[in-house]
Design a protein around this motif. Structure first.
Motif, PDB file in Angstrom:
ATOM      1  N   GLU A   1       0.789  -1.268   0.049  1.00 29.02           N
ATOM      2  CA  GLU A   1      -0.018  -0.107   0.138  1.00 29.02           C
ATOM      3  C   GLU A   1       0.598   1.278  -0.043  1.00 29.02           C
ATOM      4  O   GLU A   1       0.492   2.531  -0.429  1.00 29.02           O
ATOM      5  CB  GLU A   1      -0.887   0.135   1.139  1.00 29.02           C
ATOM      6  CG  GLU A   1      -1.950  -1.034   1.155  1.00 29.02           C
ATOM      7  CD  GLU A   1      -2.981  -0.611   0.206  1.00 29.02           C
ATOM      8  OE1 GLU A   1      -3.247   0.727  -0.221  1.00 29.02           O
ATOM      9  OE2 GLU A   1      -3.879  -1.411  -0.141  1.00 29.02           O
ATOM     10  N   CYS A   2       1.936   1.262   0.605  1.00 31.79           N
ATOM     11  CA  CYS A   2       2.602   2.277   0.944  1.00 31.79           C
ATOM     12  C   CYS A   2       3.769   2.826   0.109  1.00 31.79           C
ATOM     13  O   CYS A   2       4.104   3.949   0.031  1.00 31.79           O
ATOM     14  CB  CYS A   2       3.155   2.587   2.410  1.00 31.79           C
ATOM     15  SG  CYS A   2       4.658   1.626   2.688  1.00 31.79           S
TER      16      CYS A   2
ATOM     17  N   THR B   1      -4.315   9.875  -0.413  1.00 27.16           N
ATOM     18  CA  THR B   1      -3.084   9.602  -1.532  1.00 27.16           C
ATOM     19  C   THR B   1      -2.749  11.128  -2.418  1.00 27.16           C
ATOM     20  O   THR B   1      -3.619  11.803  -2.202  1.00 27.16           O
ATOM     21  CB  THR B   1      -3.122   8.441  -2.624  1.00 27.16           C
ATOM     22  OG1 THR B   1      -4.244   9.075  -3.401  1.00 27.16           O
ATOM     23  CG2 THR B   1      -3.578   7.336  -1.993  1.00 27.16           C
ATOM     24  N   ALA B   2      -1.820  10.992  -3.210  1.00 29.05           N
ATOM     25  CA  ALA B   2      -1.745  12.232  -4.068  1.00 29.05           C
ATOM     26  C   ALA B   2      -2.908  12.553  -4.880  1.00 29.05           C
ATOM     27  O   ALA B   2      -3.175  13.602  -5.397  1.00 29.05           O
ATOM     28  CB  ALA B   2      -0.331  11.940  -5.132  1.00 29.05           C
ATOM     29  N   MET B   3      -3.686  11.473  -5.308  1.00 32.32           N
ATOM     30  CA  MET B   3      -5.010  11.572  -6.016  1.00 32.32           C
ATOM     31  C   MET B   3      -6.266  12.200  -5.151  1.00 32.32           C
ATOM     32  O   MET B   3      -7.229  12.818  -5.678  1.00 32.32           O
ATOM     33  CB  MET B   3      -5.179  10.388  -6.639  1.00 32.32           C
ATOM     34  CG  MET B   3      -4.245   9.326  -7.470  1.00 32.32           C
ATOM     35  SD  MET B   3      -3.970  10.431  -8.900  1.00 32.32           S
ATOM     36  CE  MET B   3      -5.702   9.692 -10.048  1.00 32.32           C
TER      37      MET B   3
ATOM     38  N   ILE C   1       2.748   8.725  -8.683  1.00 33.84           N
ATOM     39  CA  ILE C   1       2.895   8.654  -7.255  1.00 33.84           C
ATOM     40  C   ILE C   1       2.015   8.198  -6.243  1.00 33.84           C
ATOM     41  O   ILE C   1       1.960   8.233  -5.234  1.00 33.84           O
ATOM     42  CB  ILE C   1       3.608   9.821  -6.717  1.00 33.84           C
ATOM     43  CG1 ILE C   1       2.781  11.227  -6.949  1.00 33.84           C
ATOM     44  CG2 ILE C   1       4.914  10.380  -7.452  1.00 33.84           C
ATOM     45  CD1 ILE C   1       3.148  12.262  -5.952  1.00 33.84           C
ATOM     46  N   SER C   2       0.867   7.848  -6.947  1.00 30.54           N
ATOM     47  CA  SER C   2      -0.449   7.395  -6.114  1.00 30.54           C
ATOM     48  C   SER C   2      -0.067   6.037  -5.448  1.00 30.54           C
ATOM     49  O   SER C   2      -1.078   5.730  -4.481  1.00 30.54           O
ATOM     50  CB  SER C   2      -1.583   7.448  -6.749  1.00 30.54           C
ATOM     51  OG  SER C   2      -1.469   6.500  -7.760  1.00 30.54           O
TER      52      SER C   2
ATOM     53  N   ARG D   1       0.570  12.943 -10.500  1.00 38.65           N
ATOM     54  CA  ARG D   1      -0.279  12.494  -9.257  1.00 38.65           C
ATOM     55  C   ARG D   1      -0.544  10.963  -9.410  1.00 38.65           C
ATOM     56  O   ARG D   1      -0.285  10.215  -8.432  1.00 38.65           O
ATOM     57  CB  ARG D   1      -1.558  13.251  -9.126  1.00 38.65           C
ATOM     58  CG  ARG D   1      -1.259  14.604  -8.366  1.00 38.65           C
ATOM     59  CD  ARG D   1      -2.469  15.387  -8.181  1.00 38.65           C
ATOM     60  NE  ARG D   1      -2.392  16.734  -7.989  1.00 38.65           N
ATOM     61  CZ  ARG D   1      -2.256  17.026  -6.497  1.00 38.65           C
ATOM     62  NH1 ARG D   1      -2.524  16.187  -5.537  1.00 38.65           N
ATOM     63  NH2 ARG D   1      -1.934  18.273  -6.094  1.00 38.65           N
ATOM     64  N   LYS D   2      -0.923  10.612 -10.736  1.00 40.07           N
ATOM     65  CA  LYS D   2      -1.081   8.927 -10.850  1.00 40.07           C
ATOM     66  C   LYS D   2       0.184   8.450 -10.569  1.00 40.07           C
ATOM     67  O   LYS D   2       0.116   7.273  -9.763  1.00 40.07           O
ATOM     68  CB  LYS D   2      -1.392   8.959 -12.203  1.00 40.07           C
ATOM     69  CG  LYS D   2      -3.100   8.809 -12.459  1.00 40.07           C
ATOM     70  CD  LYS D   2      -3.407   8.269 -13.843  1.00 40.07           C
ATOM     71  CE  LYS D   2      -4.928   9.148 -14.027  1.00 40.07           C
ATOM     72  NZ  LYS D   2      -4.943   9.802 -15.247  1.00 40.07           N
TER      73      LYS D   2
ATOM     74  N   ILE E   1      -3.322  -0.533   6.485  1.00 36.91           N
ATOM     75  CA  ILE E   1      -3.577   0.543   5.893  1.00 36.91           C
ATOM     76  C   ILE E   1      -4.191   0.284   4.459  1.00 36.91           C
ATOM     77  O   ILE E   1      -4.304   1.171   3.580  1.00 36.91           O
ATOM     78  CB  ILE E   1      -2.490   1.558   5.536  1.00 36.91           C
ATOM     79  CG1 ILE E   1      -1.130   0.514   5.252  1.00 36.91           C
ATOM     80  CG2 ILE E   1      -2.223   2.397   6.912  1.00 36.91           C
ATOM     81  CD1 ILE E   1       0.186   1.638   5.296  1.00 36.91           C
TER      82      ILE E   1
ATOM     83  N   LEU F   1       2.660   6.443  -0.157  1.00 42.36           N
ATOM     84  CA  LEU F   1       1.857   7.128   0.498  1.00 42.36           C
ATOM     85  C   LEU F   1       2.975   8.027   1.426  1.00 42.36           C
ATOM     86  O   LEU F   1       4.039   7.906   1.610  1.00 42.36           O
ATOM     87  CB  LEU F   1       1.475   6.189   1.921  1.00 42.36           C
ATOM     88  CG  LEU F   1       0.175   5.722   1.271  1.00 42.36           C
ATOM     89  CD1 LEU F   1      -0.392   4.681   2.548  1.00 42.36           C
ATOM     90  CD2 LEU F   1      -1.019   6.380   0.802  1.00 42.36           C
TER      91      LEU F   1
END
Lengths: 158, 710
Positions: free
Chosen positions: A43-44, B641-643, A128-129, A125-126, B634, A132
């Motif tokens: 996740e992170c 998130t960034a989104m 690095i999404s 943004r995508k 998590i 976290l």
């Protein structure tokens, strides 16, 4: 089981359980502490590495899967011109706070700019999404990526 | 803003970017033992029996009988044991630990421990704790704290009111999700315990170990390792981990590593207190002239810091508003949940959400614009606060508000009801934050800061405050270098080691820059006078509150804080008309946090704090069901998130504090407290309804909107 792969440009061999997480092999057997465990469940992104140039969460990869492949960690990137641009850009943009997520973001930035040298904000943004960050609100990391794209212009196009 | 505010490159950043900075889990030693805690699988029970698996050589069990001193974590009431004794009070409470050389084997052995329990009826909610129908968890009435204060004549105000408005607000749990999970490494060598780890407060850990071991203080050493975020989560909780790791090291004589995995960290460490806040307002001539605020916190199984969290919540109860007739009641309730604890804002986010949302609702009821309504009530210089403290500095809320209204084009956007097929809303909040420790905290602490000028003319900062991402490695270096007129590179500030640094207090309460930085500023001034080239010079000073600060801790009367920072937020949201999913599109902030010690670091604090506040209001859902949290990783507990993150636009208004370094006030927590009420106001604006609870969940909005339709 003996597993051979290329780690940061060098051929290596480990004799271990192929089900062990790549993350643990990198940290414990090779001392590559730039690969961090933030969640252990993909996740992170703190454990992000490149496998054959693609960004992957090393906590989700059994080491047996990288047999014959090329694995790059932050330590392997450190001496490249591309890394230096990202490093300077992150410093100037204020992209770093607690730093635990930072190597993962560097890896994601590298992977993005290699594929897309002039990303738009949405692309960044995508890209690095999968990482976290709890400190920055992401804005200043995004600034760092934009700065690296601009400053490294020619590098990324090679 | 002078030179000090000009951004510089952070000193701690290069190593962090390269991945060479060592966090606790990055230390490896040959022959190091791993530890796994065996935890209660019941929310409340008596332990009937414990059956251990056969342990191979080199493996051992450590439990309550291995605590050399007192089996209590030193905090305020000292009721929280390192290891459960006869009774467990929350799911996940440590009962024993298994240590050994192979991590997998340690896990296997810890899973094989069999514990028999006799259940005791559990208490989960504020209401169940309040009813007190089950055997109490703490004292006779489940109350860790029960406080009250008054100002003016609230009864008179209600008697003479044109109208009385009563509302009830709820806030949820919030988990810190610092990216680095908690952990400690402990050693026992030459009769001394040394603990290395991720923490905000080295002396809290040291004092906890002194009590737990019954050792004199020179036999305990605590060293902070590079810390990957704290947000309050590493204020009191690290003592629990340090103790268990140290008991294992003491028993085995080996180096011991105890690092939590994320699931343990999410489920079993402290979180933000859920609250129920009831506000009753006396309205006269369309103004709130009297108020009663009744705050109930769900505090979890042990007292921890809950009494002080409650105090901060209570002192923030009237927000940024002058109301002359005030009654504030507060209770912290014991429940069979993991102890709730420190989290950026420390009680203020709950209180500010409630008062801000209340003021919005009253404004709407009066047919007034919330911004103007709030400005009409706001504090001014010379006013007294709810506790009767004097506001000695200019309160620049009008300027702050003017800036944010203009920057966000608030009134033009307020007319908008739809955007790209979504319901559009915009919301405003106005707030304050008390700087430094609450009440008499700083007076009790008497922090000491020291500077050591070495023979090589470099200067060491010797304090116990830590870098955890918020920037003191850079900002405090700047302060000292600028006072001394030397390059920043000649100032050394290492991670604190209690063998080397005095106790300058914990890294909490937004106190590091203003209180400790102010102290360092004064130490540096003196060092400058005593400066002798090529010689060693040491200067230290102890913190004293300014003489004019008056506070009575028994009645909660006077200056609850030496100074305040102020702010306003505007949030724009788009809400899906079918699913009611909320997208936070833009976040605006204007703060008066005094002189910024580095504009870029402050900008980072603002973005990060606001996003944590936005998460608190929207995505960050943690539910407690049948004795356990439903969200345990998590993957389940979502942080933005960034989104999910909005675009930020920020500005500062500077009213310097004369005792802060170069005029700095508090910053870290202020940035979080106003976001949730602004999000709530924006969603209310989008949907045309009133809301009373955070997190705001789409599924609940759906139910509410269906009700509205019918």
């Amino acid at each position: 089981m003996k597993i051979e792969f290329i780690l940061n440009g060098k051929k290596v061999e480990v004799n271990t359980d192929p089900a062990r997480r790549l993350l643990d092999v990198l940290r414990e057997d090779f001392g590559l502490i730039g690969v961090k465990e933030g969640c252990g469940e993909g996740e992170c992104g703190a454990c992000a590495v490149l496998i054959d140039g693609k960004i992957v969460h090393s906590c989700l990869v059994p080491v047996g899967n990288v047999k014959g492949k090329e694995v790059t960690t932050i330590e392997g990137l450190k001496d490249t011109e591309e890394y230096k641009v990202i490093h300077e850009s992150f410093l100037d943009a204020g992209s770093v706070q607690c730093g635990f997520c930072t190597p993962g973001f560097v890896m994601a930035t590298y992977a993005l700019l290699k594929e897309n040298p002039q990303p738009h904000e949405d692309d960044i943004r995508k890209a690095i999404s999968g990482n976290l960050c709890r400190c920055t609100g992401y804005s200043m990391i995004i600034d760092g990526v934009k700065l690296a794209a601009k400053r490294g212009e020619k590098l990324w196009k090679d | 803003m002078g030179d000090i505010s000009k951004p510089v490159r952070r000193f701690d950043a290069p190593e962090k970017i390269m991945g060479t900075a060592r966090y606790v889990d990055d230390y490896f030693e040959e022959e190091m033992l791993f530890v796994r805690i065996v935890r209660s699988t019941r929310p409340r029970a008596r332990i009937k029996s414990i059956k251990l698996p056969k342990l191979p050589s080199g493996y051992c069990v450590v439990d309550k009988n291995d605590v050399p001193g007192e089996n209590r974590i030193k905090m305020i009431f000292d009721d929280w044991p390192f290891f459960a004794e006869d009774v467990v009070n929350f799911y996940g409470e440590p009962i024993l630990a298994i240590a050994g050389p192979d991590r997998e084997k340690v896990y296997e052995l810890s899973n094989a421990v069999k514990i028999e329990y006799e259940d005791i009826p559990p208490i989960y909610t504020i209401e169940e704790s309040e009813e007190n129908k089950r055997p109490p968890i703490f004292g006779e009435n489940n109350l860790f704290a029960d406080y009250f204060y008054e100002k003016g004549d609230p009864d008179g105000a209600f008697r003479d009111a044109d109208q009385i408005v009563e509302e009830e607000f709820r806030t949820g749990f919030q988990e810190h999700i610092y990216l680095e999970p908690q952990g400690m490494i402990a050693k026992y060598e030459d009769g001394r315990i040394t603990v290395f780890g991720s923490m905000q407060c080295p002396y809290y850990v040291k004092n906890a170990l002194i009590k737990a071991f019954g050792f004199p203080e020179d036999r305990i050493r605590v060293v902070q390792t590079t810390t990957g975020g704290g947000f309050g989560g590493k204020e009191e909780y690290p003592s629990q981990i340090a103790g268990i790791a140290a008991f294992c090291a003491y028993k085995t004589g080996k180096t011991v590593k105890l690092v939590y995995d994320r699931a343990e960290d999410v489920e079993f460490t402290t979180k933000r207190h859920p609250s129920r806040i009831r506000i009753k307002g006396a309205i006269k001539d369309k103004r709130v002239v009297g108020i009663e605020v009744d705050i109930a916190l769900n505090a979890g199984a042990y007292a921890g810091l809950s009494s002080v969290v409650l105090q901060r919540a209570m002192f923030a109860a009237t927000g940024a508003y002058r109301i002359d007739n005030v009654r504030v009641l507060g209770k912290a309730f014991a429940t069979n949940i993991v102890p709730l604890g420190a989290f950026r804002g420390f009680g203020a986010p709950q209180a500010i959400f409630a008062i801000e949302t209340f003021m919005n609702h009253v404004a709407k009821k009066m047919g007034e614009d919330p911004v103007r309504f709030k400005l009409a009530h706001r504090y001014k210089k010379g006013d007294t606060t709810a506790t009767g403290g004097l506001l000695r500095s200019e309160v620049r809320l009008p300027e702050i508000t003017e800036k944010i209204i203009e920057m966000s084009e608030y009134y033009e956007k307020k007319k908008q009801k739809e955007k790209d097929g979504k319901l559009y809303g915009i919301g405003f909040s106005m707030f304050l934050h008390g700087c430094g420790f609450t009440g008499n905290g700083e007076e009790v602490l008497k922090s000491i800061a020291r500077l050591k000028k070495r023979k090589d003319d470099k200067v060491e900062i010797l304090i116990s405050n830590v870098e955890m991402g918020q920037g003191p490695q850079t900002t405090l270096r700047k302060v000292v270098a600028q006072v001394l007129g030397i390059p920043m590179e000649d100032v050394i500030y290492e991670n604190p080691d209690t063998d080397k640094v005095p106790d300058s207090g914990p890294t909490v309460a937004s106190r590091t820059a203003m209180i400790v930085g102010g102290l360092l500023y004064r130490v540096a001034k003196e060092l400058k006078e005593k400066w002798k080239e090529g010689e060693e010079v040491v200067v230290e000073k102890q913190y004293r509150h300014p003489e004019y600060i008056k506070w009575d801790q028994s009645t909660f009367k006077g200056d609850a804080y030496p100074e305040y920072s102020w702010g306003a937020n505007v949030i724009e949201v788009e809400v899906d008309p079918l699913t009611y999913e909320i997208e936070v599109k833009k976040a605006y902030a204007v703060f008066d946090l005094g002189t910024p010690l580095d504009k870029k670091i402050i900008e980072g604090q603002i973005h990060g704090g606001m996003l944590q506040g936005i998460g608190y209001a929207t995505l960050e859902v943690m539910e407690f069901e049948n004795g356990r949290f439903k969200q345990r990783t998590i993957t389940d507990y979502i942080i933005p998130t960034a989104m999910d993150a909005p675009l930020f636009e920020t500005d500062l208004v500077v009213e310097p504090y004369k005792n802060g370094p170069f005029g700095a006030k508090c910053a870290g927590e202020l940035t979080l407290v106003g976001a949730a009420p602004a999000v709530c106001a924006a969603v209310e604006d989008a949907l045309g309804i009133n809301l009373y609870e955070i997190p705001i969940r789409p599924e609940k909005l759906l139910v509410l909107m269906n009700k509205e339709d019918n």
